[in-house]
Every structure is written in C-alpha cells, then in structure tokens.
Design a protein around this motif. Structure first.
Motif, mmCIF file in Angstrom:
data_model
loop_
_atom_site.group_PDB
_atom_site.id
_atom_site.type_symbol
_atom_site.label_atom_id
_atom_site.label_comp_id
_atom_site.label_asym_id
_atom_site.label_seq_id
_atom_site.Cartn_x
_atom_site.Cartn_y
_atom_site.Cartn_z
ATOM 1 N N ASP A 36 0.842 -1.198 0.000
ATOM 2 C CA ASP A 36 0.000 0.000 0.000
ATOM 3 C C ASP A 36 0.877 1.248 0.000
ATOM 4 O OD1 ASP A 36 -2.361 -1.425 0.060
ATOM 5 O OD2 ASP A 36 -2.603 -1.296 2.229
ATOM 6 N N ASP B 115 -11.080 0.484 -0.980
ATOM 7 C CA ASP B 115 -10.770 0.510 -2.402
ATOM 8 C C ASP B 115 -11.922 1.159 -3.165
ATOM 9 O OD1 ASP B 115 -8.383 -0.782 -2.007
ATOM 10 O OD2 ASP B 115 -9.137 -2.760 -2.556
ATOM 11 N N LEU C 88 -4.928 -1.223 -7.375
ATOM 12 C CA LEU C 88 -6.222 -0.660 -7.035
ATOM 13 C C LEU C 88 -6.043 0.713 -6.422
ATOM 14 C CD1 LEU C 88 -7.688 -3.840 -5.313
ATOM 15 C CD2 LEU C 88 -8.463 -2.920 -7.500
ATOM 16 N N GLY D 155 -7.667 3.631 -3.986
ATOM 17 C CA GLY D 155 -8.627 3.748 -2.891
ATOM 18 C C GLY D 155 -8.421 5.038 -2.122
ATOM 19 N N SER E 217 -2.813 0.529 -4.109
ATOM 20 C CA SER E 217 -2.469 -0.778 -3.545
ATOM 21 C C SER E 217 -2.054 -1.730 -4.655
ATOM 22 C CB SER E 217 -3.663 -1.358 -2.787
ATOM 23 O OG SER E 217 -4.056 -0.513 -1.722
ATOM 24 N N GLN F 259 -12.007 0.810 -6.474
ATOM 25 C CA GLN F 259 -12.149 -0.082 -7.624
ATOM 26 C C GLN F 259 -12.454 -1.505 -7.160
ATOM 27 O OE1 GLN F 259 -8.142 1.055 -9.185
ATOM 28 N NE2 GLN F 259 -9.228 1.139 -11.152
ATOM 29 N N ASN G 298 -12.133 -5.629 -7.373
ATOM 30 C CA ASN G 298 -10.990 -6.516 -7.596
ATOM 31 C C ASN G 298 -10.989 -7.129 -8.991
ATOM 32 O OD1 ASN G 298 -13.323 -8.085 -6.939
ATOM 33 N ND2 ASN G 298 -11.993 -9.845 -6.639
ATOM 34 N N LYS H 246 -14.883 -5.029 -3.215
ATOM 35 C CA LYS H 246 -13.906 -4.002 -2.881
ATOM 36 C C LYS H 246 -13.371 -4.295 -1.480
ATOM 37 C CE LYS H 246 -16.450 -0.531 -5.546
ATOM 38 N NZ LYS H 246 -17.221 0.727 -5.477
ATOM 39 N N ASN H 247 -12.075 -4.137 -1.297
ATOM 40 C CA ASN H 247 -11.472 -4.351 0.008
ATOM 41 C C ASN H 247 -11.757 -3.170 0.935
ATOM 42 O OD1 ASN H 247 -9.755 -6.874 -0.290
ATOM 43 N ND2 ASN H 247 -9.009 -5.658 -2.014
ATOM 44 N N GLN H 248 -12.010 -3.475 2.190
ATOM 45 C CA GLN H 248 -12.079 -2.453 3.218
ATOM 46 C C GLN H 248 -11.312 -2.961 4.432
ATOM 47 O OE1 GLN H 248 -15.848 -1.689 5.070
ATOM 48 N NE2 GLN H 248 -16.583 -3.792 4.827
#
Length: 206
Positions: A100, A178, A154, A156, A122, A180, A182, A194-196
């Motif tokens: 990151d 994120d 990505l 974020g 990321s 965007q 994945n 999306k990652n959080q």
C-alpha cells in the motif's frame, strides 16, 4: 502495474527531495499494527456472507511539515487483507498481501491530535485461499503476477487519525476502502468486491 508502482514510488521519493531542498522539517519513521479487514460485495456471484479477518501492516513513513498545522505524510506499507466465509460445508478464508502507498495529508486539530486523509494505491502481491472443515484443510497460494484473476493495482482512499504521545511515539487508527473492484467480471471463483480495512497501529519517528 509496474508503471503505476514506479509512479507511486516516484511520488514518495519526490516528497523526500522536495523536503530536503527546502528548510521545512522532515522526519522518517516506521509503523506497524493490526488490520481488521472484510469486503464490500458488488455485482456478480456474491450470494454469500463474510466475516472480518485479522491481519497486520508494517512499513515506513515520511512526515514533511508544510505549515504549522499541515503536513504531507506519504507511507509505504506491507499489508494483509481478506475475509472469512462460513458455510454448511466448512470455513473459507481468503488472505491477500498488498503493498500500500497512501499519499496523505495530516491536519493538526489540537496538541498531539491529527486527522489524516488522502488517496492510496495498492499493489496485489499474492492471494492465499484456505478451506477447512471437520475432515481436514486445503490451501492454495497464488502469486498474482502469474495470474489474471484479480486486478494487480487498485486505487482507494484513507481517512483516520494520529495521536502523538510525544515527539517520537504515536498511535494511529484509520479506515481504508478501495474505490475499484478486484475484478470486473465476477464469477464463483472470482466474485466482485472491494477491500475495506480498519487499521490500528503504533508509529515511531526518528
């Protein structure tokens, strides 16, 4: 991916160069802490529930004082993310490893208390999938440079706080999301999400 990675590193190095070319204060640091991650599901084959996964982050920081109450604070972190999903057949865990690069602004609200916010890029390094039930466990590790399943980079955003205990030590907490997905084409093996991640850590400045 390589071009974006080079650009992100360039921004980090440019910050160092700009700070050293002026009289503004600059401080390097290190930080580490815990991650509490999950996913926000999007379209596609996403008919499953998820739980949070505990991970960690660690890396280096840069603090460039711009004004009395404003600083430019880019970071370079190794961070694990992912999620857990429990079904009638067993428990599935997906743990992802990222580099990151948060490009943050730090605003001082009161003595020791700062708000931090800014964009983050990321870079996905690897994905580890694990399935467990009462009969055993199966595990698969995928190096993402050799796979087209997920996006390799990505964009974020990050928002949070930092509390400076003294001139060297600080506690930080933040939320990263994120912007965007994945993968643009969700399927049963690569669902769209999306990652959080919530992060809590300790930082040291030199």
């Amino acid at each position: 991916m390589k071009k974006i990675f080079i650009l992100a590193i360039g921004l980090f190095i440019t910050g160092v160069a700009n700070a050293q070319s002026t009289d503004k204060a600059i401080r390097f640091g290190v930080k580490a802490g815990a991650n509490y991650s999950n996913i926000i599901k999007d379209d596609g084959n996403n008919d499953f529930k998820t739980d949070y996964l505990v991970g960690y982050h660690a890396g280096v920081t840069l603090d460039i004082k711009l004004l009395e109450n404003l600083a430019f604070t880019p970071e370079l972190l190794y961070s694990t993310k992912g999620y857990k999903s429990t079904t009638t057949f067993g428990e599935f865990t997906q743990r992802t490893s990222f580099i990151d690069v948060p490009i943050l602004a730090s605003i001082k609200l009161a003595e020791g208390l700062n708000v931090v916010a800014g964009p983050q890029v990321s870079f996905l390094l690897s994905t580890d999938n694990k399935f467990e039930n009462g009969f055993g466990a199966a595990q698969q590790t995928i190096v993402e440079d050799e796979s087209d399943r997920f996006k390799k980079s990505l964009v974020g955003g990050v928002i949070g706080f930092r509390y400076d205990i003294n001139s060297q030590f600080g506690i930080n907490g933040r939320y990263a999301l994120d912007f965007q997905k994945n993968n643009e084409n969700g399927s049963s093996t690569t669902p769209e999400f999306k990652n959080q991640v919530f992060q809590l850590g300790l930082g040291i400045k030199f």
